[in-house]
Design a protein around this motif. Sequence first.
Motif: not given
Length: 310
Positions: A94-118
């Motif tokens: 749906c247009g979010f990037s996923e950034t994982v920081v081990a044992v700390t956090s997972v962040t979802y930020d919006l993107v304007s291109s390059g989002e994956p398909t399912l």
Amino acid sequence: MAKSMKKMLLLAKVETTAGTDSVPTAALNAILCRAFMPEMITADEVSRDFIRPYKGNGGTLTAGVYRKLTCEVELAGSGTAGTAPAWGPLLKACGFSETVVAVTSVTYDLVSSGEPTLTLYGFIDGIKFVMTNCKGTVSFELNAKSIPVMKYEFIGAYAAATDITMPSDTSYAAFKQPLVVGKVNTPTFTFMTVSACTSAFSINLANALAWRELINCAGPHSPDRKPTGSVTMELPPIATKDWAEAVRLSTTGAAQLIHGTVAGGIIKIDMPAVQPKPFTLQDDQSIAMISMPFDVNPVSGNDELKLTLT
């Protein structure tokens, strides 16, 4: 033989190459959802428009065949800080990037291109249909005394359905029990510096979705997003916040909601520039409430909405 709407299953897996089946499995990629409703075929039609010496239909031809699918997924963390939730693939499409920081956090930020398909596999009591090259949009609802949910809509490529045996190894182990929205489980909600008693809150990402069927290419297209939201909260004294003046002056400000209190289950939603719109009054047990729509605006780009899981 009649098919049961109780015996349904949805699988989802990110595609390495857009449009190429990523082969999700029931053991690893099952989505625990509700209100699952596929359109078995969606299509544009062109009329033949004959000129004949009598009245009647001239028939149509089907063009631009694809599929749509909607479902709702509970908004809950993975249970472990720094581990992505099982619904992460849906949000990324749906247009979010996923950034994982081990044992700390997972962040979802919006993107304007390059989002994956399912690739999505759907099952209805022994009928299987496959959707590749899927993109979507999502809305979030966090209402008091209710389960917080994400409402998804996807479009993807059409393929003929088949009769199969339902998978016997379905696992939902990665999905955790959600927390009902309320004072204890939702400790923080501020809207343009106001922390009012709130009964309803929602955000609609509002990705534009279209299926483009052209010579040499066909696929999903998401050219823009126009996020909006709605909040229902107690009407404060004017000295606290004059919401009518905020609307008149086109004022913007930050909003934040934090749901969950234990590591692995905390979800923070941040919006730096919400803009309130004309609102209405409601009577809730003789308490004056305002039901106010708002726009969700970016500040420097791709920052209008962020989800942080800790």
